[in-house]
Design an enzyme around this catalytic site. Structure first.
Site, short mmCIF file in Angstrom:
data_model
loop_
_atom_site.label_atom_id
_atom_site.label_comp_id
_atom_site.label_asym_id
_atom_site.label_seq_id
_atom_site.Cartn_x
_atom_site.Cartn_y
_atom_site.Cartn_z
N CYS A 133 33.75 42.87 42.23
CA CYS A 133 34.61 42.60 43.38
C CYS A 133 35.09 43.94 43.96
O CYS A 133 35.37 44.87 43.20
CB CYS A 133 35.80 41.75 42.97
SG CYS A 133 35.35 40.08 42.41
N HIS B 92 33.72 43.41 35.89
CA HIS B 92 34.93 43.04 36.63
C HIS B 92 35.55 44.31 37.23
O HIS B 92 35.70 45.32 36.54
CB HIS B 92 35.94 42.37 35.70
CG HIS B 92 35.44 41.09 35.09
ND1 HIS B 92 35.14 39.99 35.86
CD2 HIS B 92 35.19 40.75 33.81
CE1 HIS B 92 34.72 39.02 35.07
NE2 HIS B 92 34.73 39.46 33.82
#
Length: 260
Positions: free
Chosen positions: A124, A82
């Site tokens: 991301c 993440h």
């Protein structure tokens, strides 16, 4: 580095195994090149990651848990988990920042710990983790990432028996390219370059634009990916210098292979 002890987790329907394909034919802990996990669980921290890169480890740490690189080493660093603008999370509790990574690379270069680095990130806004790399202090760092600022990275598929995603789209596309399973017409094999690898990714498949940065004055088409990856087709031919790999999955993500 493996943030969770996934093979031995009671929730794993396949004890001792991690599969990354729908047909469960690829187990990361079996086959001719099984994964080796040197740091797992609570040992997977931002601090330990930086210490491994810069060799700031205590005398109690054995050689098998050190990155024994030199000024001739080609390093593959693959980070997944993440992340966001300029950071990647470790254990959902702390983060490594773009500034941390830039400092570590500069320290490594001044200490003679690498010749070239291929940094690959799958998060991301993945490409932003390389924003602060100083190519004067840290030359010869190539970056390939799954997404640009403002973009997400996506999982590929979920295992129905586990109920969770087991691999991300960028990571899967990378594995397929290295093994010659995708991108018809793209050059593959030991002569393939970082440029060939970047061109093999398709936005329609990934859902994001692949990020790529090469050192100033260096063409991605002049650097072979076999300098960094050691798959079954090129492993025995990789004899120039030393090659090391560090795979750093973030909290809750799958495993990775360390090639030394």
């Amino acid at each position: 580095m493996l943030a969770d002890n996934i093979p031995c987790d009671a929730r794993n329907a396949f004890p001792g195994q991690i599969f990354t394909t729908e047909d469960r034919r690829r187990d990361l802990f079996s086959g001719p090149y099984p994964a080796e996990v040197d740091y797992a669980g609570d040992d997977v921290t931002r601090e330990n990651f930086v210490r491994i890169l810069t060799d700031r480890l205590g005398p109690e740490i054995p050689l098998s848990r050190r990155l024994r690189s030199t000024s001739d080493s080609k390093l593959l660093i693959f980070m997944t988990g993440h992340g966001g603008d300029g950071f990647l999370k470790f254990q959902d509790e702390n983060e490594i920042l773009a500034t941390d990574l830039a400092w570590a690379f500069a320290d490594m270069r001044s200490s003679g710990r690498y010749d070239e680095i291929l940094l690959m990130t799958d998060t991301c806004e993945a490409h932003t983790i390389a924003n602060d790399i100083d190519y004067v202090k840290s030359p010869n760092v190539h970056v390939v990432s799954s997404s640009l600022l403002g973009e997400n990275s996506y999982a590929h598929h979920a295992d129905t028996a586990l109920g969770v995603a087991v691999i991300d789209r960028f990571t899967r596309a990378t594995v397929q390219y290295i093994e010659g399973e995708n991108s018809a017409g793209a050059r593959k094999g030991p002569d393939a370059t970082i440029g060939d690898l970047v061109r093999s990714y398709a936005r329609v498949t990934l859902g994001a634009n692949v990020g790529h940065t090469s050192p100033p004055g260096v063409s991605a088409d002049a650097v072979r990916i076999s300098d960094f990856f050691a798959d079954s087709t090129v492993l025995e031919n990789m004899v120039e210098g030393e090659k090391y790999g560090i795979f750093v999955p973030g909290a809750g993500d799958g495993g990775g292979q360390r090639v030394v």
